[in-house]
Design a protein around this motif. Sequence first.
Motif, PDB file in Angstrom:
ATOM      1  N   ALA A 206     -53.524 154.108-127.475  1.00  0.00           N
ATOM      2  CA  ALA A 206     -52.338 153.805-127.203  1.00  0.00           C
ATOM      3  C   ALA A 206     -51.504 153.684-125.679  1.00  0.00           C
ATOM      4  O   ALA A 206     -51.014 153.063-125.312  1.00  0.00           O
ATOM      5  CB  ALA A 206     -51.689 154.868-127.677  1.00  0.00           C
ATOM      6  N   LEU A 207     -52.709 154.042-124.890  1.00  0.00           N
ATOM      7  CA  LEU A 207     -52.108 153.938-123.313  1.00  0.00           C
ATOM      8  C   LEU A 207     -52.809 152.977-123.326  1.00  0.00           C
ATOM      9  O   LEU A 207     -52.382 151.647-122.443  1.00  0.00           O
ATOM     10  CB  LEU A 207     -52.592 154.967-122.374  1.00  0.00           C
ATOM     11  N   PHE A 208     -53.765 152.023-123.613  1.00  0.00           N
ATOM     12  CA  PHE A 208     -54.146 151.539-123.532  1.00  0.00           C
ATOM     13  C   PHE A 208     -53.903 150.030-123.663  1.00  0.00           C
ATOM     14  O   PHE A 208     -53.678 148.648-122.948  1.00  0.00           O
ATOM     15  CB  PHE A 208     -55.811 151.094-123.848  1.00  0.00           C
ATOM     16  N   ASP A 209     -52.901 150.227-124.697  1.00  0.00           N
ATOM     17  CA  ASP A 209     -52.166 148.553-125.340  1.00  0.00           C
ATOM     18  C   ASP A 209     -50.626 149.144-123.978  1.00  0.00           C
ATOM     19  O   ASP A 209     -50.099 147.501-123.575  1.00  0.00           O
ATOM     20  CB  ASP A 209     -52.042 149.053-126.668  1.00  0.00           C
ATOM     21  N   LEU A 210     -50.208 150.297-124.256  1.00  0.00           N
ATOM     22  CA  LEU A 210     -49.625 150.181-122.954  1.00  0.00           C
ATOM     23  C   LEU A 210     -49.304 149.620-121.325  1.00  0.00           C
ATOM     24  O   LEU A 210     -48.800 149.342-121.211  1.00  0.00           O
ATOM     25  CB  LEU A 210     -48.678 151.719-122.645  1.00  0.00           C
ATOM     26  N   MET A 214     -47.410 145.811-123.666  1.00  0.00           N
ATOM     27  CA  MET A 214     -47.332 146.256-124.973  1.00  0.00           C
ATOM     28  C   MET A 214     -45.564 146.874-124.973  1.00  0.00           C
ATOM     29  O   MET A 214     -46.198 148.151-124.259  1.00  0.00           O
ATOM     30  CB  MET A 214     -48.533 146.231-126.002  1.00  0.00           C
ATOM     31  N   SER A 215     -45.195 146.218-125.860  1.00  0.00           N
ATOM     32  CA  SER A 215     -43.806 147.152-125.567  1.00  0.00           C
ATOM     33  C   SER A 215     -44.093 148.536-126.148  1.00  0.00           C
ATOM     34  O   SER A 215     -44.782 149.215-126.943  1.00  0.00           O
ATOM     35  CB  SER A 215     -43.253 146.274-126.329  1.00  0.00           C
ATOM     36  N   TYR A 217     -42.320 149.644-127.902  1.00  0.00           N
ATOM     37  CA  TYR A 217     -41.859 149.864-129.758  1.00  0.00           C
ATOM     38  C   TYR A 217     -42.676 149.173-130.143  1.00  0.00           C
ATOM     39  O   TYR A 217     -42.941 150.285-131.578  1.00  0.00           O
ATOM     40  CB  TYR A 217     -40.523 148.629-129.661  1.00  0.00           C
ATOM     41  N   GLN A 218     -43.140 148.374-130.380  1.00  0.00           N
ATOM     42  CA  GLN A 218     -44.919 147.808-130.487  1.00  0.00           C
ATOM     43  C   GLN A 218     -45.743 149.043-130.288  1.00  0.00           C
ATOM     44  O   GLN A 218     -46.683 149.344-131.645  1.00  0.00           O
ATOM     45  CB  GLN A 218     -46.115 146.925-129.679  1.00  0.00           C
ATOM     46  N   VAL A 219     -46.341 149.860-129.272  1.00  0.00           N
ATOM     47  CA  VAL A 219     -47.002 150.729-129.294  1.00  0.00           C
ATOM     48  C   VAL A 219     -46.574 151.728-130.306  1.00  0.00           C
ATOM     49  O   VAL A 219     -48.037 153.142-131.558  1.00  0.00           O
ATOM     50  CB  VAL A 219     -47.554 151.039-128.527  1.00  0.00           C
ATOM     51  N   SER A 220     -45.622 151.833-130.829  1.00  0.00           N
ATOM     52  CA  SER A 220     -45.453 153.638-131.222  1.00  0.00           C
ATOM     53  C   SER A 220     -45.288 153.021-132.777  1.00  0.00           C
ATOM     54  O   SER A 220     -45.406 153.754-133.309  1.00  0.00           O
ATOM     55  CB  SER A 220     -43.457 153.707-131.367  1.00  0.00           C
ATOM     56  N   ILE A 271     -48.383 148.554-116.711  1.00  0.00           N
ATOM     57  CA  ILE A 271     -48.190 148.148-115.947  1.00  0.00           C
ATOM     58  C   ILE A 271     -49.732 147.141-116.206  1.00  0.00           C
ATOM     59  O   ILE A 271     -51.087 148.007-116.300  1.00  0.00           O
ATOM     60  CB  ILE A 271     -48.033 146.764-114.931  1.00  0.00           C
ATOM     61  N   ARG A 272     -50.481 146.308-115.963  1.00  0.00           N
ATOM     62  CA  ARG A 272     -52.044 145.663-115.672  1.00  0.00           C
ATOM     63  C   ARG A 272     -51.832 146.015-114.319  1.00  0.00           C
ATOM     64  O   ARG A 272     -51.161 145.631-113.182  1.00  0.00           O
ATOM     65  CB  ARG A 272     -52.162 144.064-116.254  1.00  0.00           C
ATOM     66  N   SER A 273     -53.915 145.640-113.609  1.00  0.00           N
ATOM     67  CA  SER A 273     -54.111 146.433-112.196  1.00  0.00           C
ATOM     68  C   SER A 273     -53.511 145.296-111.346  1.00  0.00           C
ATOM     69  O   SER A 273     -53.145 145.748-110.453  1.00  0.00           O
ATOM     70  CB  SER A 273     -55.178 145.814-112.480  1.00  0.00           C
TER      71      SER A 273
END
Length: 313
Positions: A206-210, A214-215, A217-220, A271-273
């Motif tokens: 889930a954190l990977f998607d965040l 990914m929003s 709401y989508q991850v949730s 955010i991304r790196s």
Amino acid sequence: MRESYLITKKCDEEAVQKILETPIDQVIHTKNRDTDRTNLSRFVLEGICTGLTTTKTQIHQLCSLLFFSSENLNRCDDSIEMLLANSFISVEDEMFSPTQLGRAAIASSLPPEASLAIFEDLNSASRAIALDTELHMLYLVTPINVTVWQECDWHHLFALFSKLPADHRRIAKLVGVSEKFILDQLQGRRNNKMLQVHIRFFSALALFDLINEMSIYQVSHKYRIPRGCLQTLQSQSATYAAMIVAFCLRLGWTYLKALLDGFAMRLLFGIRSELSELVTIEGIDGQSCEIIKVIESISNWKHDYKISVQVFD
């Protein structure tokens, strides 16, 4: 005569009154022994690391200043033995001194018992860490005891696990996550020893998607985690990541520290790196970074479009 005033809500008045009227012996008896033992061990370790106490007599004197001193003095020697047995401190000529592990535990604000589990986790991971995806590194900075999952829908988690790409499945195998365990959960066969490993892995997913923007709401929706719990996980993981980096730094694990450094900020902002440096600017958050990135992409697209038109002419 001095007086003390306790302000409380009307609904809590009866419970507070009951506590105040309870004899002190019963209050001591109902305390959480495990928590007290952990806190006392950390207290003793902090005293030794700061140089405040170097002998057993000084440690006893320090513990005598605490509330419920008679109880603490009885467990003080047990804490010293635990710290010695697990190499948090060393003794020479009856003088105590902290080890590198002890200093790392204090520098990272981790209790001794948690430090041992984290040390084993990082030590084993450092021998075979996967670098082709950030998931393994993210798993290492995901708290060991994740508590945000109110209940697990194993049918849904099995469906998610079945659709994982090959690199994520390889990470799952590396950290001890298996399809068999999930099937056992579906059939009602419990294995508490491996339960936390699997919950931690799905939390890392889930954190990977965040952090790949990914929003929330989508991850949730994807993992069926309440948004509030997901935000709690994100915040806890950001704090935990900073603690892990400090822990590695004190232990001299410079290469592992370099790999994990930066995840705290990325988890905090989602955010991304490549956007990490932008959020260091005052007033810029994760959403602002994404807007800037979109504007930059549009600008590049316009530039390319003009060039293509000139070539066409």
